[in-house]
Motif scaffolding. Structure first.
Motif, PDB file in Angstrom:
ATOM      1  N   SER A  16      27.802  15.006 -22.088  1.00 10.15           N
ATOM      2  CA  SER A  16      27.332  13.618 -22.102  1.00 10.15           C
ATOM      3  C   SER A  16      27.270  13.056 -20.688  1.00 10.15           C
ATOM      4  CB  SER A  16      28.263  12.756 -22.967  1.00 10.15           C
ATOM      5  OG  SER A  16      28.196  13.128 -24.323  1.00 10.15           O
ATOM      6  N   ILE A  17      28.241  13.407 -19.862  1.00  7.16           N
ATOM      7  CA  ILE A  17      28.244  12.929 -18.481  1.00  7.16           C
ATOM      8  C   ILE A  17      27.046  13.472 -17.723  1.00  7.16           C
ATOM      9  CG2 ILE A  17      29.486  13.077 -16.274  1.00  7.16           C
ATOM     10  CD1 ILE A  17      32.096  12.978 -17.913  1.00  7.16           C
ATOM     11  N   ALA A  18      26.718  14.738 -17.949  1.00  7.75           N
ATOM     12  CA  ALA A  18      25.550  15.328 -17.279  1.00  7.75           C
ATOM     13  C   ALA A  18      24.282  14.553 -17.628  1.00  7.75           C
ATOM     14  CB  ALA A  18      25.407  16.798 -17.673  1.00  7.75           C
ATOM     15  N   ASP A  19      24.164  14.147 -18.881  1.00  8.27           N
ATOM     16  CA  ASP A  19      23.000  13.368 -19.299  1.00  8.27           C
ATOM     17  C   ASP A  19      22.960  12.021 -18.588  1.00  8.27           C
ATOM     18  OD1 ASP A  19      20.725  12.662 -21.189  1.00  8.27           O
ATOM     19  OD2 ASP A  19      22.204  11.142 -21.762  1.00  8.27           O
ATOM     20  N   ILE A  20      24.107  11.359 -18.485  1.00  9.72           N
ATOM     21  CA  ILE A  20      24.146  10.055 -17.821  1.00  9.72           C
ATOM     22  C   ILE A  20      23.828  10.192 -16.343  1.00  9.72           C
ATOM     23  CG2 ILE A  20      25.675   8.163 -17.149  1.00  9.72           C
ATOM     24  CD1 ILE A  20      27.028   8.451 -19.881  1.00  9.72           C
ATOM     25  N   VAL A  21      24.372  11.202 -15.679  1.00 10.98           N
ATOM     26  CA  VAL A  21      24.071  11.409 -14.261  1.00 10.98           C
ATOM     27  C   VAL A  21      22.577  11.615 -14.049  1.00 10.98           C
ATOM     28  CG1 VAL A  21      24.407  12.926 -12.265  1.00 10.98           C
ATOM     29  CG2 VAL A  21      26.358  12.329 -13.711  1.00 10.98           C
ATOM     30  N   SER A  22      21.962  12.374 -14.964  1.00 14.17           N
ATOM     31  CA  SER A  22      20.522  12.648 -14.826  1.00 14.17           C
ATOM     32  C   SER A  22      19.693  11.384 -14.991  1.00 14.17           C
ATOM     33  CB  SER A  22      20.086  13.694 -15.860  1.00 14.17           C
ATOM     34  OG  SER A  22      20.101  13.158 -17.175  1.00 14.17           O
ATOM     35  N   ARG A  23      20.274  10.368 -15.632  1.00 15.44           N
ATOM     36  CA  ARG A  23      19.547   9.120 -15.874  1.00 15.44           C
ATOM     37  C   ARG A  23      19.932   8.028 -14.880  1.00 15.44           C
ATOM     38  NH1 ARG A  23      20.610   8.329 -22.086  1.00 15.44           N
ATOM     39  NH2 ARG A  23      19.183   6.563 -21.836  1.00 15.44           N
ATOM     40  N   CYS A  24      20.620   8.441 -13.836  1.00 11.90           N
ATOM     41  CA  CYS A  24      20.937   7.551 -12.716  1.00 11.90           C
ATOM     42  C   CYS A  24      20.323   8.144 -11.445  1.00 11.90           C
ATOM     43  CB  CYS A  24      22.446   7.395 -12.561  1.00 11.90           C
ATOM     44  SG  CYS A  24      23.246   6.505 -13.915  1.00 11.90           S
ATOM     45  N   PRO A  25      19.007   8.300 -11.407  1.00 12.48           N
ATOM     46  CA  PRO A  25      18.348   8.978 -10.287  1.00 12.48           C
ATOM     47  C   PRO A  25      18.519   8.212  -8.979  1.00 12.48           C
ATOM     48  CG  PRO A  25      16.730   7.832 -11.618  1.00 12.48           C
ATOM     49  CD  PRO A  25      18.025   7.758 -12.377  1.00 12.48           C
ATOM     50  N   SER A  76      30.996  21.862 -10.580  1.00 12.83           N
ATOM     51  CA  SER A  76      30.339  23.142 -10.889  1.00 12.83           C
ATOM     52  C   SER A  76      29.772  23.137 -12.305  1.00 12.83           C
ATOM     53  CB  SER A  76      31.342  24.283 -10.725  1.00 12.83           C
ATOM     54  OG  SER A  76      30.753  25.522 -11.043  1.00 12.83           O
ATOM     55  N   TYR A  77      30.527  22.585 -13.254  1.00 10.92           N
ATOM     56  CA  TYR A  77      30.037  22.538 -14.631  1.00 10.92           C
ATOM     57  C   TYR A  77      28.803  21.647 -14.735  1.00 10.92           C
ATOM     58  CZ  TYR A  77      29.858  22.088 -19.686  1.00 10.92           C
ATOM     59  OH  TYR A  77      29.434  22.137 -20.988  1.00 10.92           O
ATOM     60  N   LEU A  78      28.855  20.486 -14.109  1.00 12.52           N
ATOM     61  CA  LEU A  78      27.725  19.562 -14.197  1.00 12.52           C
ATOM     62  C   LEU A  78      26.475  20.150 -13.551  1.00 12.52           C
ATOM     63  CD1 LEU A  78      29.548  16.186 -13.442  1.00 12.52           C
ATOM     64  CD2 LEU A  78      28.818  17.070 -15.665  1.00 12.52           C
ATOM     65  N   VAL A  79      26.652  20.857 -12.452  1.00 16.34           N
ATOM     66  CA  VAL A  79      25.514  21.513 -11.806  1.00 16.34           C
ATOM     67  C   VAL A  79      24.932  22.572 -12.740  1.00 16.34           C
ATOM     68  CG1 VAL A  79      24.834  23.044  -9.904  1.00 16.34           C
ATOM     69  CG2 VAL A  79      26.252  21.027  -9.446  1.00 16.34           C
ATOM     70  N   SER A  80      25.806  23.290 -13.469  1.00 13.56           N
ATOM     71  CA  SER A  80      25.326  24.316 -14.414  1.00 13.56           C
ATOM     72  C   SER A  80      24.536  23.696 -15.555  1.00 13.56           C
ATOM     73  CB  SER A  80      26.514  25.109 -14.977  1.00 13.56           C
ATOM     74  OG  SER A  80      27.237  24.353 -15.946  1.00 13.56           O
ATOM     75  N   ILE A 127      25.889  15.315  -6.268  1.00 14.67           N
ATOM     76  CA  ILE A 127      27.236  15.149  -6.797  1.00 14.67           C
ATOM     77  C   ILE A 127      28.227  15.906  -5.912  1.00 14.67           C
ATOM     78  CG2 ILE A 127      26.932  17.097  -8.401  1.00 14.67           C
ATOM     79  CD1 ILE A 127      28.631  15.429 -10.418  1.00 14.67           C
ATOM     80  N   THR A 128      29.285  15.240  -5.509  1.00 12.98           N
ATOM     81  CA  THR A 128      30.289  15.846  -4.639  1.00 12.98           C
ATOM     82  C   THR A 128      31.671  15.636  -5.238  1.00 12.98           C
ATOM     83  OG1 THR A 128      30.485  13.803  -3.348  1.00 12.98           O
ATOM     84  CG2 THR A 128      28.920  15.464  -2.563  1.00 12.98           C
ATOM     85  N   SER A 129      32.629  16.431  -4.783  1.00 13.07           N
ATOM     86  CA  SER A 129      33.987  16.346  -5.307  1.00 13.07           C
ATOM     87  C   SER A 129      34.970  15.986  -4.200  1.00 13.07           C
ATOM     88  CB  SER A 129      34.395  17.685  -5.934  1.00 13.07           C
ATOM     89  OG  SER A 129      34.437  18.716  -4.954  1.00 13.07           O
ATOM     90  N   VAL A 130      36.067  15.374  -4.617  1.00 11.95           N
ATOM     91  CA  VAL A 130      37.135  15.023  -3.697  1.00 11.95           C
ATOM     92  C   VAL A 130      38.446  15.054  -4.471  1.00 11.95           C
ATOM     93  CG1 VAL A 130      36.912  12.557  -4.166  1.00 11.95           C
ATOM     94  CG2 VAL A 130      37.931  13.308  -2.009  1.00 11.95           C
ATOM     95  N   GLY A 131      39.525  15.391  -3.799  1.00 12.25           N
ATOM     96  CA  GLY A 131      40.831  15.406  -4.446  1.00 12.25           C
ATOM     97  C   GLY A 131      41.793  14.468  -3.757  1.00 12.25           C
ATOM     98  N   TYR A 132      42.607  13.778  -4.557  1.00 11.54           N
ATOM     99  CA  TYR A 132      43.589  12.844  -4.002  1.00 11.54           C
ATOM    100  C   TYR A 132      45.018  13.259  -4.318  1.00 11.54           C
ATOM    101  CZ  TYR A 132      39.639   9.762  -3.114  1.00 11.54           C
ATOM    102  OH  TYR A 132      38.453   9.236  -2.645  1.00 11.54           O
ATOM    103  N   GLY A 133      45.188  14.396  -4.970  1.00 11.28           N
ATOM    104  CA  GLY A 133      46.529  14.840  -5.294  1.00 11.28           C
ATOM    105  C   GLY A 133      47.287  13.795  -6.084  1.00 11.28           C
ATOM    106  N   GLU A 134      48.519  13.527  -5.649  1.00  9.92           N
ATOM    107  CA  GLU A 134      49.376  12.556  -6.331  1.00  9.92           C
ATOM    108  C   GLU A 134      49.374  11.201  -5.651  1.00  9.92           C
ATOM    109  OE1 GLU A 134      53.763  13.327  -4.705  1.00  9.92           O
ATOM    110  OE2 GLU A 134      52.796  15.196  -5.392  1.00  9.92           O
ATOM    111  N   ALA A 135      48.464  10.999  -4.689  1.00  6.92           N
ATOM    112  CA  ALA A 135      48.510   9.810  -3.825  1.00  6.92           C
ATOM    113  C   ALA A 135      48.056   8.519  -4.491  1.00  6.92           C
ATOM    114  CB  ALA A 135      47.676  10.057  -2.569  1.00  6.92           C
TER     115      ALA A 135
END
Length: 350
Positions: free
Chosen positions: A264-273, A305-309, A317-325
Motif C-alpha cells: 500500500s505504501i508503494a502505491d501511495i509513493v507512486s501517487r506522490c510524483p 529495497s522492498y519499495l524499489v522492488s 526514496i532514501t533511507s536513514v537510521g537514528y538508532g535509539e536517539a
C-alpha cells in the motif's frame, strides 16, 4: 476519528430482510441488496461527549434460495467526511491493507416471517456471525422487517447495535487513533441501518413503492490519481504510526506480513510524483548504541529495497537510521520499547 464502528455489524441486519418474502416461498430465486437505496451508519464518541456519525459507502449482499445470507462491507469505503480521517481509519484501525472486508453471514428461517404478508412489519431476532480484522464472532440482535411490496423488503435496525472494539482486537487501533488525533475515543460503537432487498428475478427498476431514504454516500474509497502535497504529507505521517512493518529480533530482514502494508505504501509513493521520500529507522535502547544505529540503518534500507522492488524509483526514496536517539516514549517497558522500534516516512524538504 470516528472509531471503527463496526458498521459491519449493522449489516447483519439486512441479512434478515429477505425473509420477508411472500407465501410463494421465502427464498425463491434469492434476494439481492440494493445499496443505492440503503443506508449504513455508525456512531462513535470522542472526548467523552462528542458523537460523530460516519458511513461505509460500499457494501453488497444477497440471500440464497436456501436462506444463507451473506453481506460484504468494503472497509476502505469508510466515510467520515474528512480525507485524512478516512486514511487513519483504514490504516490505523481497520488495517485494511491486510483485512479489506467485514463479512456477515446468517442462516435464515423462512418460518420466522411466515406471517409478514399479513402484518407487513415485524421485529424479529437474528443470530449472525461477523468476520472482522481476522476474528469471527457470533451474536444476536433484533431487526425490523417491513414488506414494502411482494418484490421489496426493508430490513432496519430496531435499536442501535453496540459493538465493543475488544471483541475484534481493535483496541490497539483505537489507541493509535487517539494518539494521532490527540483525542480520547470510547472503545465501542453503535451501528444503525436501513437496507432494501429486492427479489433477484426483479427486472423493473426500484421505484415508487420504496419509502423515502436519505441519500447515501456514493463513494468514499481512496481517490484515483495523484495526491497533492498536503495529502501526501498527511498520509506519510499516518503510515509512520501503523506499527505493521516488522523484523526478526536483531535482524533487518522484513517479516512476510510486512508486505501487506508496504504494498500500500508503494502505491501511495507512486501517487506522490515529484516528491522525495525519506524512510527512517528507529530502535529501542536495548544493546549498544552503535549496534542500534547500524540496525536502524539496515532496517530502513530493507524497506527502501522492498519499495524499489515494487516499482518505486530508486532516486525518489532514501533511507536513514537514528538508532535509539529519537524515542517516542521512555524505554521503560516492553510495550514502550515496541513503540520505539519503528519505521517512519516523511516527505523531504526542498
Amino acid at each position: 476519528m470516528r472509531a471503527f464502528h463496526l458498521a459491519a455489524f449493522l449489516a447483519l441486519g439486512l441479512v434478515a430482510a429477505p425473509l420477508a418474502v411472500q407465501a410463494q416461498g421465502a427464498f425463491d430465486a434469492g434476494w439481492t441488496l440494493q445499496p443505492d437505496a440503503s443506508v449504513l451508519r455508525f456512531q462513535s464518541v470522542k472526548n467523552e461527549t462528542k458523537v460523530e456519525s460516519s458511513t461505509f459507502a460500499t457494501f453488497n449482499g444477497e440471500i440464497s434460495e436456501d436462506g444463507l445470507a451473506t453481506i460484504n462491507i468494503l472497509l476502505d469505503s469508510i466515510d467520515t467526511k474528512v480525507d485524512l480521517r478516512n486514511v487513519r481509519m483504514r490504516f490505523l484501525l481497520f488495517e485494511t491493507f491486510q483485512y479489506p472486508e467485514a463479512v456477515i453471514t446468517a442462516q435464515l428461517d423462512p418460518e420466522m416471517l411466515a406471517d409478514l404478508p399479513q402484518l407487513r412489519r415485524k421485529i424479529v431476532p437474528l443470530t449472525y456471525t461477523l468476520s472482522l480484522h481476522g476474528i469471527t464472532q457470533e451474536a444476536t440482535t433484533e431487526v425490523a422487517v417491513t414488506l414494502i411490496t411482494s418484490d421489496l423488503v426493508s430490513v432496519a435496525s430496531s435499536a442501535p447495535v453496540s459493538v465493543a472494539t475488544s471483541l475484534f482486537d481493535l483496541d490497539s487501533g483505537v489507541a493509535k487513533l487517539e494518539e494521532a488525533a490527540s483525542v480520547s475515543i470510547l472503545p465501542s460503537a453503535t451501528v444503525s441501518f436501513d437496507f432494501i432487498f429486492s427479489r433477484t428475478t426483479r427486472t423493473a427498476p426500484l421505484v415508487a413503492a420504496a419509502p423515502v431514504i436519505a441519500e447515501p454516500t456514493k463513494a468514499a474509497i481512496e481517490p484515483q490519481g495523484n495526491f497533492d502535497l498536503a495529502a501526501c504529507k498527511g498520509r506519510f505521517e499516518i503510515l509512520s504510526r501503523t506499527d505493521n512493518i516488522n523484523f526478526g529480533s536483531g535482524s533487518a530482514r522484513l517479516e512476510p506480513q510486512s508486505s501487506f502494508l508496504l504494498d500500500s505504501i508503494a502505491d501511495i509513493v507512486s501517487r506522490c510524483p515529484g516528491l522525495r521520500i525519506i524512510v527512517a529507522g528507529h530502535t529501542d535502547s536495548d544493546g549498544a548504541a552503535s549496534a542500534n544505529q547500524s540496525l536502524s540503518e539496515r532496517r530502513a534500507a530493507s524497506v527502501v529495497s522492498y519499495l524499489v522492488s515494487q516499482g518505486v524509483g530508486a532516486g525518489r526514496i532514501t533511507s536513514v537510521g537514528y538508532g535509539e536517539a529519537q524515542p517516542l516514549v521512555p524505554n521503560d517497558s516492553a510495550q514502550n520499547k515496541k513503540r520505539n522500534r519503528r519505521i517512519e516516512f516523511a516527505v523531504a524538504d526542498g
